[in-house]
Design an enzyme around this catalytic site. Structure first.
Site, PDB file in Angstrom:
ATOM      1  N   ASP A   1      -9.831   4.264   1.474  1.00 29.56           N
ATOM      2  CA  ASP A   1      -8.953   5.195   0.763  1.00 29.56           C
ATOM      3  C   ASP A   1      -9.141   6.574   1.386  1.00 29.56           C
ATOM      4  OD1 ASP A   1      -7.878   3.409  -1.222  1.00 29.56           O
ATOM      5  OD2 ASP A   1      -9.840   3.443  -2.183  1.00 29.56           O
TER       6      ASP A   1
ATOM      7  N   HIS B   1       0.828  -1.211   0.000  1.00 35.32           N
ATOM      8  CA  HIS B   1       0.000   0.000   0.000  1.00 35.32           C
ATOM      9  C   HIS B   1       0.865   1.265   0.000  1.00 35.32           C
ATOM     10  CE1 HIS B   1      -3.571  -2.444   0.579  1.00 35.32           C
ATOM     11  NE2 HIS B   1      -2.983  -3.040   1.600  1.00 35.32           N
TER      12      HIS B   1
ATOM     13  N   VAL C   1     -14.704  -0.213   3.774  1.00 31.64           N
ATOM     14  CA  VAL C   1     -13.812  -1.338   3.497  1.00 31.64           C
ATOM     15  C   VAL C   1     -12.652  -0.897   2.613  1.00 31.64           C
ATOM     16  CG1 VAL C   1     -13.645  -3.637   2.462  1.00 31.64           C
ATOM     17  CG2 VAL C   1     -15.689  -2.993   3.772  1.00 31.64           C
TER      18      VAL C   1
END
Length: 374
Positions: free
Chosen positions: A271, A96, A268
């Protein structure tokens, strides 16, 4: 080739980067596997299972990083890892990088070859490793929301399960991908009235074929989302947002004007400043919630960690073909030969190779092919 399996240090992270059975496959190919003591304990795989598979147990994370060619992990690197990085080391994990500029700095500075599981694609354009975790994240978000919406947890006291004589809860799920369908299935299975929204009618039709009758399917639009905000008890966002986009699927103004009182949001996708403008930070399992404008948000960025036994089994198996190729060819040749493995390349020899991270963090980047001299 020496593969190292480090114990996870992220808050409540219970998964492990390699199962004993998979370690045995690599060892049978001639590779060596080092495992930090206790790495698999929280997901049901004690050190003894790795020893039986032929792996060597070591005492510390530093030893894993110092002695391994390839370090396998689940979550992104943190400050504790940065001092252990070195030129030529390969790190494969869910990195990530777009959300962690300090991690990018460390990877580039130390010329680490970084492979991000979540970005690896297949011949269908899907994400074979990520999609094993997405259903757990989607369903897990609903399970967690069910607890935190209880009065005992400080919530409004709304139950997602259908109870005779009581109105059923209204749940809206944004995104009909793997996570969204799993979230809709979990909420519908509890008995909630579920609305699944997506911009892709084919995805909605695919979901229609597998989900129960208490799910309705709507094409996503601004007005449609606003209408659902006004009646929903739980909103589950499963729409990943391109990291360079500056607009939002739901703005803060939309939330302020249309959110039902005591709305609970489980994001979920998580971002930050992405599909939901009001996703202002990632949270942890220790401190999972925050409140903004009267709406409660659950934005834990490693939901599957709460279900480590389930997730570790499904996560490592689709990774094995790539690890076997690295073991037999070496990482550079494997990257050159396998275009799908290259899609996960985040950094190589001091170069950033992930376009989304470059755009979001305003950094120079090159393609994986250019970095590899192809």
């Amino acid at each position: 080739m020496v593969f190292g399996v480090a114990k996870e240090i992220k808050d409540h992270e219970t998964r492990v980067g390699l199962l004993p059975s998979d370690a045995k496959e690599l060892i049978d190919m001639g590779s060596k596997v080092l495992v930090e003591t206790g790495a698999g304990a929280l997901c049901g795989h004690p050190d003894e299972e790795y020893v039986s598979a032929g792996a060597e147990i070591v005492d510390s994370m530093a030893e894993i990083y110092n002695k391994s060619d390839v370090v396998l992990a689940i979550k992104e690197l943190s400050e504790e890892h940065f001092a252990l990085l070195r030129e030529g080391l390969v790190v494969a994990a869910s990195l990530h990088t777009n959300a962690h500029p300090d991690e990018v700095d460390a990877l580039l500075k130390n010329k680490v070859t970084a492979i991000a599981f979540e970005d690896i694609t297949d011949d269908k354009g899907e994400f074979p490793i990520l999609k094993t975790q997405s259903p757990v994240a989607g369903a897990g978000a609903v399970i967690m929301a069910g607890y935190f919406m209880s009065a005992a947890a400080g919530g409004p006291g709304v139950m997602l399960t259908k109870i005779s004589g009581c109105p059923a809860a209204n749940v809206t799920v944004l995104g009909a991908g793997f996570a969204g369908v799993a979230a809709a299935q979990a909420a519908a299975g509890m008995g909630s009235n579920v609305t699944l929204m997506d911009v892709n009618v084919d995805r909605l039709n695919a979901a229609l074929a597998v989900l129960p009758d208490n799910v309705e399917y709507l094409l996503s639009s601004k007005s449609g989302i606003e209408a659902r905000l006004e009646v929903s008890d739980l909103l589950v966002n499963c729409v990943p947002w391109p990291k360079h986009r500056k607009d939002h699927l739901i703005t803060r103004e939309m939330m302020q004007k249309h959110a039902k009182k005591n709305l609970f949001v489980a994001d979920v996708a998580c971002d930050v400043n992405g599909a939901l403008e009001t996703c202002i930070k990632s949270t942890s399992h220790s401190e999972p919630l925050y409140e903004l404008d009267g709406v409660t948000y659950y934005t834990v960025d490693n939901i599957p960690a709460a279900f480590g036994r389930t997730c570790s089994e499904s996560c490592t198996h689709p990774l094995m073909p790539f690890l076997k190729e690295i073991a037999s060819k070496g990482v550079e040749q494997a990257l050159k030969d396998n275009k799908y493995l290259r899609t996960g390349l985040s950094s190589y020899n001091g170069l950033l190779t992930l376009r989304e991270t470059g755009l979001k963090q305003n950094r120079p980047y090159v393609s994986p092919e250019e970095a590899l001299g192809m």
